[in-house]
Design a protein around this motif. Structure first.
Motif, PDB file in Angstrom:
ATOM      1  N   SER A  37       8.183 -36.288  36.701  1.00 55.81           N
ATOM      2  CA  SER A  37       6.972 -37.044  37.417  1.00 55.81           C
ATOM      3  C   SER A  37       6.075 -37.000  37.558  1.00 55.81           C
ATOM      4  N   GLU A  38       4.895 -37.051  38.502  1.00 60.09           N
ATOM      5  CA  GLU A  38       3.913 -37.581  39.649  1.00 60.09           C
ATOM      6  C   GLU A  38       4.713 -36.842  40.822  1.00 60.09           C
ATOM      7  N   PHE A  39       3.924 -35.775  41.386  1.00 59.09           N
ATOM      8  CA  PHE A  39       4.285 -35.767  42.409  1.00 59.09           C
ATOM      9  C   PHE A  39       3.174 -35.609  43.388  1.00 59.09           C
ATOM     10  N   GLU A  40       3.223 -35.620  44.861  1.00 58.73           N
ATOM     11  CA  GLU A  40       2.662 -36.226  46.317  1.00 58.73           C
ATOM     12  C   GLU A  40       2.180 -34.650  46.632  1.00 58.73           C
ATOM     13  N   ASP A  41       0.851 -34.904  47.535  1.00 60.29           N
ATOM     14  CA  ASP A  41       0.495 -33.621  47.948  1.00 60.29           C
ATOM     15  C   ASP A  41       1.795 -32.202  48.183  1.00 60.29           C
ATOM     16  N   VAL A  42       1.637 -30.491  48.322  1.00 59.74           N
ATOM     17  CA  VAL A  42       2.572 -30.591  49.167  1.00 59.74           C
ATOM     18  C   VAL A  42       2.363 -29.925  49.665  1.00 59.74           C
ATOM     19  N   LYS A  43       3.495 -29.477  50.936  1.00 60.76           N
ATOM     20  CA  LYS A  43       2.593 -29.472  52.240  1.00 60.76           C
ATOM     21  C   LYS A  43       3.807 -28.097  52.388  1.00 60.76           C
ATOM     22  N   VAL A  44       2.524 -27.099  53.365  1.00 55.76           N
ATOM     23  CA  VAL A  44       3.491 -25.858  53.550  1.00 55.76           C
ATOM     24  C   VAL A  44       3.299 -25.696  54.796  1.00 55.76           C
ATOM     25  N   VAL A  45       4.653 -24.939  55.010  1.00 55.95           N
ATOM     26  CA  VAL A  45       5.199 -24.759  56.873  1.00 55.95           C
ATOM     27  C   VAL A  45       4.781 -23.079  56.704  1.00 55.95           C
ATOM     28  N   VAL A  46       3.818 -22.875  57.842  1.00 57.04           N
ATOM     29  CA  VAL A  46       3.848 -21.280  58.419  1.00 57.04           C
ATOM     30  C   VAL A  46       4.389 -21.019  59.707  1.00 57.04           C
ATOM     31  N   GLU A  47       5.818 -20.134  59.200  1.00 54.63           N
ATOM     32  CA  GLU A  47       5.984 -19.384  60.024  1.00 54.63           C
ATOM     33  C   GLU A  47       5.550 -18.827  61.106  1.00 54.63           C
ATOM     34  N   ASP A  48       5.684 -18.442  62.859  1.00 55.44           N
ATOM     35  CA  ASP A  48       4.016 -17.869  62.788  1.00 55.44           C
ATOM     36  C   ASP A  48       5.088 -17.216  64.296  1.00 55.44           C
ATOM     37  N   LYS A  49       6.124 -15.667  63.144  1.00 53.62           N
ATOM     38  CA  LYS A  49       7.413 -15.188  64.591  1.00 53.62           C
ATOM     39  C   LYS A  49       6.355 -14.977  66.020  1.00 53.62           C
ATOM     40  N   GLU A  50       5.025 -14.451  65.835  1.00 54.19           N
ATOM     41  CA  GLU A  50       3.600 -13.567  67.435  1.00 54.19           C
ATOM     42  C   GLU A  50       3.817 -15.073  68.179  1.00 54.19           C
ATOM     43  N   LYS A  51       3.839 -16.041  67.775  1.00 59.15           N
ATOM     44  CA  LYS A  51       3.342 -18.039  69.104  1.00 59.15           C
ATOM     45  C   LYS A  51       2.204 -18.086  68.866  1.00 59.15           C
ATOM     46  N   ARG A  52       1.300 -17.447  67.852  1.00 63.12           N
ATOM     47  CA  ARG A  52       0.188 -17.440  67.805  1.00 63.12           C
ATOM     48  C   ARG A  52      -0.378 -19.355  67.743  1.00 63.12           C
ATOM     49  N   LYS A  53      -1.332 -19.851  68.142  1.00 71.04           N
ATOM     50  CA  LYS A  53      -1.741 -20.604  67.859  1.00 71.04           C
ATOM     51  C   LYS A  53      -2.701 -21.213  66.576  1.00 71.04           C
ATOM     52  N   ILE A  54      -1.516 -22.272  65.974  1.00 70.06           N
ATOM     53  CA  ILE A  54      -2.448 -21.987  64.658  1.00 70.06           C
ATOM     54  C   ILE A  54      -3.089 -23.666  64.571  1.00 70.06           C
ATOM     55  N   VAL A  55      -4.538 -23.574  63.825  1.00 65.20           N
ATOM     56  CA  VAL A  55      -5.112 -24.741  63.866  1.00 65.20           C
ATOM     57  C   VAL A  55      -4.837 -24.951  62.782  1.00 65.20           C
ATOM     58  N   ASN A  56      -4.925 -26.406  62.469  1.00 72.10           N
ATOM     59  CA  ASN A  56      -4.520 -26.957  61.450  1.00 72.10           C
ATOM     60  C   ASN A  56      -6.584 -27.234  60.454  1.00 72.10           C
TER      61      ASN A  56
END
Length: 56
Positions: A37-56
Motif C-alpha cells: 500500500s501507499e506509504f507516507e514520508d520516511v522519518k529518520v531519527v539520528v542518535e547524537d551520542k556526543e550531544k551536538r546541536k542538530i539543525v533540522n
C-alpha cells in the motif's frame, strides 16, 4: 543475482523505482510491480551520542 548485474534507481519526480539489468546489448528495463500500500514520508531519527546541536 542470477549471474546478472542489476541497477536500482528512484525516480523521485514519478515516485517510482526503476530497475535495470546489464545485458550484452546494453541496459534493459525490468518491470517493477508494487504489491504494498501507499506509504507516507520516511522519518529518520539520528542518535547524537556526543550531544551536538542538530539543525533540522
Amino acid at each position: 543475482m542470477n549471474d546478472q548485474t542489476y541497477f536500482l534507481d528512484l525516480a523521485e519526480d514519478a515516485r517510482q523505482w526503476l530497475v535495470f539489468v546489464d545485458t550484452p546489448s546494453g541496459p534493459r528495463a525490468v518491470p517493477v510491480y508494487e504489491d504494498a500500500s501507499e506509504f507516507e514520508d520516511v522519518k529518520v531519527v539520528v542518535e547524537d551520542k556526543e550531544k551536538r546541536k542538530i539543525v533540522n
